[in-house]
Design a protein around this motif. Structure first.
Motif: not given
Length: 236
Positions: A120-125, A127-129
Motif C-alpha cells: 500500500x505504501x508503494x501504491x500511494x507513492x 499514484x502520487x506520480x
C-alpha cells in the motif's frame, strides 16, 4: 457479492447496480464528503481521500458509488475490498495506477500485515506520480487510530483529505426507508417505519435488506405493509 446485473471488475467482486450516489441517503454533515467523492471519481480532486466510520455506516455503499460514477463517465476504476485479503494477494496492486480510480475498502483490515502495508505504501507513492489516477480508501478508524505499523504508510494516508462519515439520526433513517419503499411502489407509514427502527438492527444495510424481504412478501400475499403483517412475516 451476488447481484442481478453485476458489473465485474478485475477482481471477482461485483459492483451492485443499486449502490450509487443517487441511491445514497446522506446524514447531516456528510454533504461535503459526497461532493468530494464525486469530484475524486471524476478526476477533479488533486489529492487522495480517506473516509472512516463504523461498520455498516454506509462506507461500502459510497465506495461502490464512486466506482459506478467513474464508470458512467468512461473512467476506469477498480474496487478492492480488503476484508477478503486472505484470499487475494498484494500483487494485485501492480500496475493499477494506470487506471483512473482505485477504491480500497476496509483498508485497516490489513493493518499489522507487513507485506500488505508495504504494498500500500508503494501504491500511494506510484499514484502520487500519476496525473490522472485517484485513490479513495475507507476504514473503521482514522489513519492514526487504525493500528498500522508502518509510519510512512500512515504519513501517506494523511497526505490527502480525511473525512469522518457521520452516522444517521433515526429520523433520517426513517426518511431513507420511506424513500427506498417508494422506489419499490410501497407505502411505508411513519408508524410502520418507526416500528422497524425499534425492532430491527438500525444500520441501513440491514433495514434495506428487511424492506426487500417485506417487498417480496407483500407481492406474494397481496398485502400492504402493516405492523401485523410485518410481525407475521418476520416472526416478531
Amino acid at each position: 457479492m451476488t447481484q442481478s446485473s453485476p458489473r465485474q471488475l478485475s477482481l471477482p467482486v461485483y459492483l451492485p447496480d443499486d449502490e450509487t450516489f443517487n441511491s445514497y441517503y446522506p446524514a447531516s454533515g456528510n454533504d461535503e464528503l459526497i461532493q468530494k467523492l464525486q469530484a475524486c471519481a471524476e478526476g477533479n480532486l488533486s489529492s487522495s481521500l480517506y473516509l472512516y466510520g463504523p461498520q455498516k455506516s454506509g462506507r461500502t455503499h459510497l465506495m461502490h458509488a464512486a466506482c459506478a460514477h467513474a464508470n458512467d463517465i468512461d473512467r476506469r476504476s477498480l474496487y478492492v475490498p480488503l476484508g477478503i485479503h486472505a484470499s487475494i494477494s498484494p500483487a494485485l496492486f501492480e500496475g493499477v495506477e494506470a487506471l483512473n480510480l482505485i477504491c480500497i475498502d476496509d483498508i485497516d483490515a490489513v493493518a499489522g500485515h507487513p507485506v500488505w502495508e508495504e504494498a500500500l505504501f508503494h501504491l500511494y507513492n506510484r499514484i502520487a506520480e500519476q496525473q490522472d489516477c485517484r485513490l479513495i480508501v475507507s476504514a473503521s478508524a482514522s489513519p492514526i487510530e487504525a493500528c498500522f505499523a508502518l509510519p510512512d504508510l500512515v504519513s501517506r494516508m494523511q497526505w490527502g483529505l480525511i473525512y469522518h462519515l457521520q452516522p444517521m439520526a433515526d429520523d433520517e433513517k426513517l426518511v431513507a426507508l420511506q424513500r427506498r419503499a417508494a422506489m419499490r411502489g410501497l407505502q411505508l407509514s411513519d408508524e410502520v417505519g418507526r416500528f422497524l427502527l425499534t425492532r430491527m438492527a438500525r444500520d441501513l444495510r440491514t433495514l434495506f435488506d428487511v424492506l426487500d424481504k417485506l417487498d417480496k412478501a407483500s407481492m406474494v400475499h397481496q398485502r400492504k405493509l402493516t405492523i401485523p403483517f410485518i410481525k407475521e412475516m418476520l416472526r416478531l
